[in-house]
Design a protein around this motif. Structure first.
Motif, PDB file in Angstrom:
ATOM      1  N   ARG A 147      37.006  42.084  39.664  1.00 49.31           N
ATOM      2  CA  ARG A 147      37.820  43.299  39.659  1.00 49.31           C
ATOM      3  C   ARG A 147      38.878  43.227  40.763  1.00 49.31           C
ATOM      4  O   ARG A 147      40.025  43.626  40.585  1.00 49.31           O
ATOM      5  CB  ARG A 147      36.916  44.516  39.891  1.00 49.31           C
ATOM      6  CG  ARG A 147      37.647  45.864  39.958  1.00 49.31           C
ATOM      7  CD  ARG A 147      36.717  46.971  40.446  1.00 49.31           C
ATOM      8  NE  ARG A 147      36.413  46.820  41.866  1.00 49.31           N
ATOM      9  CZ  ARG A 147      37.025  47.526  42.828  1.00 49.31           C
ATOM     10  NH1 ARG A 147      37.972  48.404  42.522  1.00 49.31           N
ATOM     11  NH2 ARG A 147      36.694  47.351  44.088  1.00 49.31           N
ATOM     12  N   ARG A 148      38.500  42.689  41.915  1.00 47.42           N
ATOM     13  CA  ARG A 148      39.384  42.590  43.069  1.00 47.42           C
ATOM     14  C   ARG A 148      39.018  41.332  43.836  1.00 47.42           C
ATOM     15  O   ARG A 148      37.847  40.953  43.926  1.00 47.42           O
ATOM     16  CB  ARG A 148      39.237  43.821  43.973  1.00 47.42           C
ATOM     17  CG  ARG A 148      40.098  43.777  45.239  1.00 47.42           C
ATOM     18  CD  ARG A 148      39.828  44.978  46.128  1.00 47.42           C
ATOM     19  NE  ARG A 148      40.512  44.841  47.415  1.00 47.42           N
ATOM     20  CZ  ARG A 148      41.717  45.351  47.690  1.00 47.42           C
ATOM     21  NH1 ARG A 148      42.361  46.025  46.759  1.00 47.42           N
ATOM     22  NH2 ARG A 148      42.267  45.180  48.877  1.00 47.42           N
ATOM     23  N   ASP A 152      39.742  39.521  47.616  1.00 47.85           N
ATOM     24  CA  ASP A 152      40.295  39.515  48.964  1.00 47.85           C
ATOM     25  C   ASP A 152      40.193  38.112  49.530  1.00 47.85           C
ATOM     26  O   ASP A 152      39.261  37.361  49.203  1.00 47.85           O
ATOM     27  CB  ASP A 152      39.505  40.445  49.893  1.00 47.85           C
ATOM     28  CG  ASP A 152      39.865  41.914  49.707  1.00 47.85           C
ATOM     29  OD1 ASP A 152      40.699  42.231  48.843  1.00 47.85           O
ATOM     30  OD2 ASP A 152      39.274  42.749  50.431  1.00 47.85           O
ATOM     31  N   ILE A 157      45.751  38.745  44.450  1.00 51.46           N
ATOM     32  CA  ILE A 157      44.690  38.798  45.452  1.00 51.46           C
ATOM     33  C   ILE A 157      45.296  39.344  46.738  1.00 51.46           C
ATOM     34  O   ILE A 157      46.511  39.319  46.943  1.00 51.46           O
ATOM     35  CB  ILE A 157      44.045  37.422  45.692  1.00 51.46           C
ATOM     36  CG1 ILE A 157      44.986  36.480  46.439  1.00 51.46           C
ATOM     37  CG2 ILE A 157      43.594  36.791  44.380  1.00 51.46           C
ATOM     38  CD1 ILE A 157      44.306  35.197  46.864  1.00 51.46           C
ATOM     39  N   HIS A 158      44.430  39.810  47.609  1.00 59.00           N
ATOM     40  CA  HIS A 158      44.882  40.544  48.797  1.00 59.00           C
ATOM     41  C   HIS A 158      44.520  39.757  50.057  1.00 59.00           C
ATOM     42  O   HIS A 158      43.347  39.677  50.424  1.00 59.00           O
ATOM     43  CB  HIS A 158      44.234  41.930  48.820  1.00 59.00           C
ATOM     44  CG  HIS A 158      44.411  42.680  47.540  1.00 59.00           C
ATOM     45  ND1 HIS A 158      45.511  43.454  47.271  1.00 59.00           N
ATOM     46  CD2 HIS A 158      43.638  42.744  46.420  1.00 59.00           C
ATOM     47  CE1 HIS A 158      45.409  43.980  46.064  1.00 59.00           C
ATOM     48  NE2 HIS A 158      44.277  43.553  45.523  1.00 59.00           N
ATOM     49  N   SER A 216      39.157  46.963  53.910  1.00 54.90           N
ATOM     50  CA  SER A 216      39.063  46.557  52.518  1.00 54.90           C
ATOM     51  C   SER A 216      37.636  46.157  52.152  1.00 54.90           C
ATOM     52  O   SER A 216      37.126  46.529  51.093  1.00 54.90           O
ATOM     53  CB  SER A 216      40.017  45.380  52.254  1.00 54.90           C
ATOM     54  OG  SER A 216      39.942  44.975  50.907  1.00 54.90           O
ATOM     55  N   LEU A 249      34.674  47.278  48.907  1.00 51.52           N
ATOM     56  CA  LEU A 249      34.368  46.369  47.808  1.00 51.52           C
ATOM     57  C   LEU A 249      33.014  46.706  47.195  1.00 51.52           C
ATOM     58  O   LEU A 249      32.213  47.441  47.769  1.00 51.52           O
ATOM     59  CB  LEU A 249      34.374  44.919  48.302  1.00 51.52           C
ATOM     60  CG  LEU A 249      35.704  44.401  48.865  1.00 51.52           C
ATOM     61  CD1 LEU A 249      35.546  42.970  49.361  1.00 51.52           C
ATOM     62  CD2 LEU A 249      36.807  44.488  47.815  1.00 51.52           C
ATOM     63  N   ASP A 275      33.396  42.150  42.793  1.00 51.26           N
ATOM     64  CA  ASP A 275      34.537  41.747  43.611  1.00 51.26           C
ATOM     65  C   ASP A 275      34.236  40.408  44.277  1.00 51.26           C
ATOM     66  O   ASP A 275      33.073  40.012  44.425  1.00 51.26           O
ATOM     67  CB  ASP A 275      34.837  42.802  44.677  1.00 51.26           C
ATOM     68  CG  ASP A 275      35.252  44.139  44.073  1.00 51.26           C
ATOM     69  OD1 ASP A 275      35.807  44.126  42.960  1.00 51.26           O
ATOM     70  OD2 ASP A 275      35.005  45.183  44.704  1.00 51.26           O
TER      71      ASP A 275
END
Length: 295
Positions: free
Chosen positions: A143-144, A146, A171-172, A183, A187, A191
């Motif tokens: 989903r995300r 980092d 991506i972060h 962040s 999460l 993630d």
């Protein structure tokens, strides 16, 4: 501890010198002194019986055997044979390659090029394709995503972010511990965090990675030390390699190998999402081409 080593062949490290260098920080002081002799002159081990090496190193035969096992070998004989095979394959590793303050630039170019080519070769030898594939699968389905890294590793984190942006994966990257922690705390399961640290002990990377793991995220470590605290937190560890010298401290020496791992991840992700990646590459290339033509 052989199960902690990556890239093994018949139970032994595929790149013995790189394997010794990778776990050096986690060894006892006595084992570290033996490991440094191995790194400085692997040919000495090849030429020496355990009794002879005991005299040279000033340590007992029992300590040498324990150290060999801690390094991922069955014993001194197995370590000696593995180093002999490595030396036969790459005899230039017996030649000192550290940079000196009075080296002419021709030697600087040759030694830096050699160190970086060795780092790439050692990283490739240790990189487990099955584990790399599992990381690719996790990122594709996340989903995300980092990525945490500071200083030289922060440059690698930014490079990873830029590469994946070109194939439509957002991506972060975080090089600030406070922002990374902010962040990480948000999460959840599904993630992914990629945490990059040469030593595997950098607090600005380690603490956010732990926070992300506690929140349920899957953690991937890119580190030189497979026995580091970061590797202990991670679900998957991808081991980089880089030889530290006076003019190339660990973080700088490992950067090229970290970038190799990022490039392998990038290609794996592009393959796994080929249609989307191909369309994204063409769209971004056209956009930048239009901008350059107008300029």
């Amino acid at each position: 501890m052989a199960d902690l080593m990556t890239g093994t062949v018949d139970g032994e490290p595929a790149s013995p010198v790189a394997a010794v260098r990778a776990v050096l920080p986690s060894l006892t002081p006595a084992a570290q002194s033996i490991a440094r002799i191995i790194l400085d002159d692997p040919g000495l081990v090849v030429r020496s019986t355990i009794t002879e090496f005991s005299v040279v190193s000033g340590t007992s035969e029992a300590t040498i055997v324990r150290t060999a096992r801690a390094l991922g070998f069955g014993g001194y004989s197995q370590m000696r044979f593995a180093l002999a095979a490595a030396v036969a394959k790459e005899p230039e590793r017996l030649v000192p390659g550290d940079l000196g303050p009075d080296d002419p630039l021709t030697d600087v170019i040759a030694k830096v090029a050699r160190a970086e080519s060795e780092a790439l070769a050692d990283t490739a030898a240790q990189l487990d394709p099955d584990r790399l594939g599992e990381v690719v699968t996790a990122i594709v389905g996340a989903r995300r995503v980092d990525v945490y890294g500071v200083a030289a590793s922060g440059l690698v984190a930014a490079d990873m972010s830029q590469k994946l942006l070109r194939i439509g994966l957002s991506i972060h990257p975080f090089s600030d511990a406070h922002l990374a922690l902010t962040s990480a705390a948000l999460l959840r399961s599904g993630d992914v965090v990629v945490a990059i640290s040469c030593s595997g002990e950098t607090p600005d990377v380690l603490v956010p990675a732990r926070t992300a793991a506690d929140a349920g995220a899957l953690v991937v470590a890119i580190t030189n030390n497979p026995r580091s605290s970061l590797a202990g937190v991670a679900d998957h560890t991808l081991v980089s390699a880089g030889r530290e010298t006076a003019f190339r401290p660990g973080a700088l020496a490992s950067r090229i190998s970290q970038l190799l791992i990022v490039d392998c991840l990038f290609v794996g992700l592009a393959q796994r999402t080929y249609d989307r990646a191909d369309a994204a590459i063409r769209a971004t290339r056209e956009a930048t081409d239009r901008y350059r033509n107008r300029s």
